[in-house]
Enzyme design. Structure first.
Site, PDB file in Angstrom:
ATOM      1  N   SER A 159      -9.845   1.339   2.775  1.00 14.87           N
ATOM      2  CA  SER A 159      -8.921   2.393   1.990  1.00 14.87           C
ATOM      3  C   SER A 159      -7.808   1.703   1.344  1.00 14.87           C
ATOM      4  O   SER A 159      -6.966   2.019   0.371  1.00 14.87           O
ATOM      5  CB  SER A 159      -8.201   3.468   2.813  1.00 14.87           C
ATOM      6  OG  SER A 159      -7.238   3.003   3.876  1.00 14.87           O
ATOM      7  N   LYS A 184       0.816  -1.266   0.236  1.00 19.41           N
ATOM      8  CA  LYS A 184       0.059   0.025  -0.037  1.00 19.41           C
ATOM      9  C   LYS A 184       0.891   1.330   0.077  1.00 19.41           C
ATOM     10  O   LYS A 184       1.806   1.128   0.730  1.00 19.41           O
ATOM     11  CB  LYS A 184      -0.796  -0.066   1.249  1.00 19.41           C
ATOM     12  CG  LYS A 184      -1.896   1.122   1.311  1.00 19.41           C
ATOM     13  CD  LYS A 184      -2.914   0.915   2.597  1.00 19.41           C
ATOM     14  CE  LYS A 184      -3.877   1.800   2.811  1.00 19.41           C
ATOM     15  NZ  LYS A 184      -4.869   1.856   3.873  1.00 19.41           N
ATOM     16  N   SER A 188      -9.512  -0.758   7.203  1.00 19.86           N
ATOM     17  CA  SER A 188      -9.298  -0.847   5.730  1.00 19.86           C
ATOM     18  C   SER A 188      -8.341  -1.876   5.159  1.00 19.86           C
ATOM     19  O   SER A 188      -8.202  -1.864   4.124  1.00 19.86           O
ATOM     20  CB  SER A 188      -8.319   0.811   5.765  1.00 19.86           C
ATOM     21  OG  SER A 188      -9.020   1.741   5.803  1.00 19.86           O
TER      22      SER A 188
HETATM   23  N1  GLN Z   1     -13.130   3.701   6.513  1.00 21.78           N
HETATM   24  C1  GLN Z   1     -12.102   4.189   7.757  1.00 21.78           C
HETATM   25  C2  GLN Z   1     -11.905   5.698   7.502  1.00 21.78           C
HETATM   26  O1  GLN Z   1     -12.267   6.265   6.750  1.00 21.78           O
HETATM   27  C3  GLN Z   1     -10.977   3.342   8.031  1.00 21.78           C
HETATM   28  C4  GLN Z   1     -10.000   3.777   7.153  1.00 21.78           C
HETATM   29  C5  GLN Z   1      -8.816   2.940   7.753  1.00 21.78           C
HETATM   30  O2  GLN Z   1      -8.950   1.827   8.190  1.00 21.78           O
HETATM   31  N2  GLN Z   1      -7.577   3.556   7.243  1.00 21.78           N
HETATM   32  O3  GLN Z   1     -11.149   6.308   8.447  1.00 21.78           O
END
Ligand code: GLN
Length: 450
Positions: A133, A58, A157
């Site tokens: 994400s 990532k 994410s």
């Molecule tokens: N969807 C969550 C957010 O928008 C989680 C993001 C993540 O785990 N990096 O913050």
């Protein structure tokens, strides 16, 4: 192709398999921000447990000499000067790093659509989001461009995109995988996790990257926990599940999962997580508060983009206004507000208190059972562009935040498909350091429901 299939081929053959998928599919899927297939020299690659395995990283995890963008314009032209500890460990095990994957900007989002490089698409159906994400990491593995990937999980994410793409995703116990070289979003929640085609592969990757690291002040030593065989395991299902807004098909599949675990001798009890409903607002105060502090380092001086001005304050403002996308700005504003004098006690401190209550619920529940079964997400993959309201986007994290707030591990495993052929993910949460146990339970669902 999973790791055991790859082990039967030569390094060259496996890499060619991934590279061919990349050539054929990347234009449509947009999994990578920087692909490095062409720079790989197999002759000097080391032996080791991952020596045939192409891995995608990532793009908020540092790889020396390669652009590190966090899918943000503000890191334009920035190259990392060092590699993250997790990446070094992969390389020591012989893994082949094939590139840096697309994501929601600074890991804030649930669909990949907040990337400055355009959204990634779900290989199962390109009109759908792959989740986020860690969107590109999931897409790279689901389309065979890599056999495994690293993602980061702050509130879901890794697990949510794994669930949307029919993959396995693990969020480990907080502190067991070094955060050194992971660009900080919300430091008390961020963890690097793994995505792969099978439970075995995801655990193999996790075993490689975990371990104490003195470069991360929150690093801990992994503790041996007692192995609990399935016939001696008690699972909890939160009694709140049926009141939450979760697709009925997904709830049905949770009960199918319960049945297959019961057939192997597991027992089930009802558990109470009374503060579960406060998890999203709590997270949406803590994560933005920490992000407002962490992202202050992107000032147009030290990294990437710089929009010059004679006046230093104007330079900061112009660079940050141009460099950050909408969602990142929204979180910085919310976090700065929540931490400001006069509001701190009402917002940030309240959220910290609620975090303690939510974690307490989870620890109490895990005193009466060995693991918790829930779905990973309230819906299956949704069409790209269909979620416009940020609050609706935040609702995707309904079932993946509590583990992050409490620092405990969870695994998302495919449990078949919905009526439209979209993958459904089941989640097993365990106490700290129980990764091996929850992975064993996940394997039963993997085997029986796919
Ligand atoms: N969807 C969550 C957010 O928008 C989680 C993001 C993540 O785990 N990096 O913050």
């Amino acid at each position: 192709m999973d790791f055991s299939e790859a082990k039967k081929l030569s390094k060259k053959e496996v890499l060619e398999y991934c590279q061919t998928n990349f050539k054929n599919k990347e234009d449509e899927l947009n999994a990578f921000i920087t692909a490095t297939y062409n720079n790989i020299d197999l002759s000097d690659s080391k032996g080791g447990i991952l020596s045939e395995i192409p891995i995608a990283i990532k793009d908020n995890i540092a790889v020396e000499g390669i652009p590190l963008t966090c899918a943000s314009k503000i890191l334009d032209k920035y190259r990392s000067l060092f590699s993250a500890t997790s990446v070094e460990k992969l390389e020591e095990s012989g893994a082949i790093i094939v590139g840096k994957t697309n994501m929601d900007e600074f890991a804030m989002g649930s669909s990949g659509e907040y990337s400055a490089f355009g959204a990634s698409k779900n290989p199962i159906d390109v009109s759908l989001t792959p989740g986020g994400s860690s969107s590109g990491s999931a897409v790279a593995v689901a389309s065979g461009m890599a056999l495994g990937a690293l993602g980061s999980d702050t509130g879901g994410s890794v697990r949510q995109p794994a669930s949307f793409c029919g993959l396995v995703g693990i969020r480990p116990t907080y502190g067991t995988v070094s955060r050194y070289g992971l660009v900080a979003f919300s430091s008390s929640l961020d963890q690097i996790g793994t995505l792969a085609n099978t439970v075995d592969d995801a655990i193999t990757l996790l075993n490689v990257i975990q371990g104490f690291d003195e470069k991360d002040s929150t690093s801990v030593h992994q503790k041996e926990v007692e192995k609990i065989p399935i016939e001696k395991t008690t699972f909890g299902i939160p009694k709140q599940i049926e009141e939450l807004k979760i697709s009925p098909e997904i709830v049905e599949r949770m009960f199918d999962s319960k049945r297959v675990l019961e057939k192997r001798g597991a027992k089930f009890i009802e558990i109470d997580l009374p503060h579960l409903k406060y998890s999203i607002p709590t997270y949406q105060l803590i994560a933005p508060s920490e992000c407002s502090a962490n992202l202050s380092r992107f000032d147009g001086i030290r990294y990437g983009l710089q929009i010059s001005d004679e006046n230093l304050k104007n330079q900061y403002e112009k660079t940050r206004a141009e460099g950050f996308g909408e969602e990142v700005k929204r979180r910085i504003l919310v976090g700065t507000y929540a931490l400001s004098e006069g509001f701190y006690d009402d917002y940030y401190i309240q959220a910290c208190k609620m975090r303690a209550k939510i974690s307490g619920d989870l620890f109490n529940a895990l005193d009466s059972c060995d693991a918790i079964l829930t779905p990973t997400t309230p819906t299956t993959a949704f069409p790209l562009g269909s979620v416009q309201d940020p609050l609706d986007m935040y609702a995707c994290d309904l079932l993946t935040i509590i583990q992050a707030l409490a620092g405990v591990p969870a695994i998302s495993v495919p449990a078949g498909k919905d009526r439209d052929g979209k993958p459904i993910g089941m989640q097993i949460t365990g106490p700290a350091f129980s990764e091996t146990n929850i992975a064993e339970y996940a394997k039963i669902i993997e085997l029986e429901l796919n």
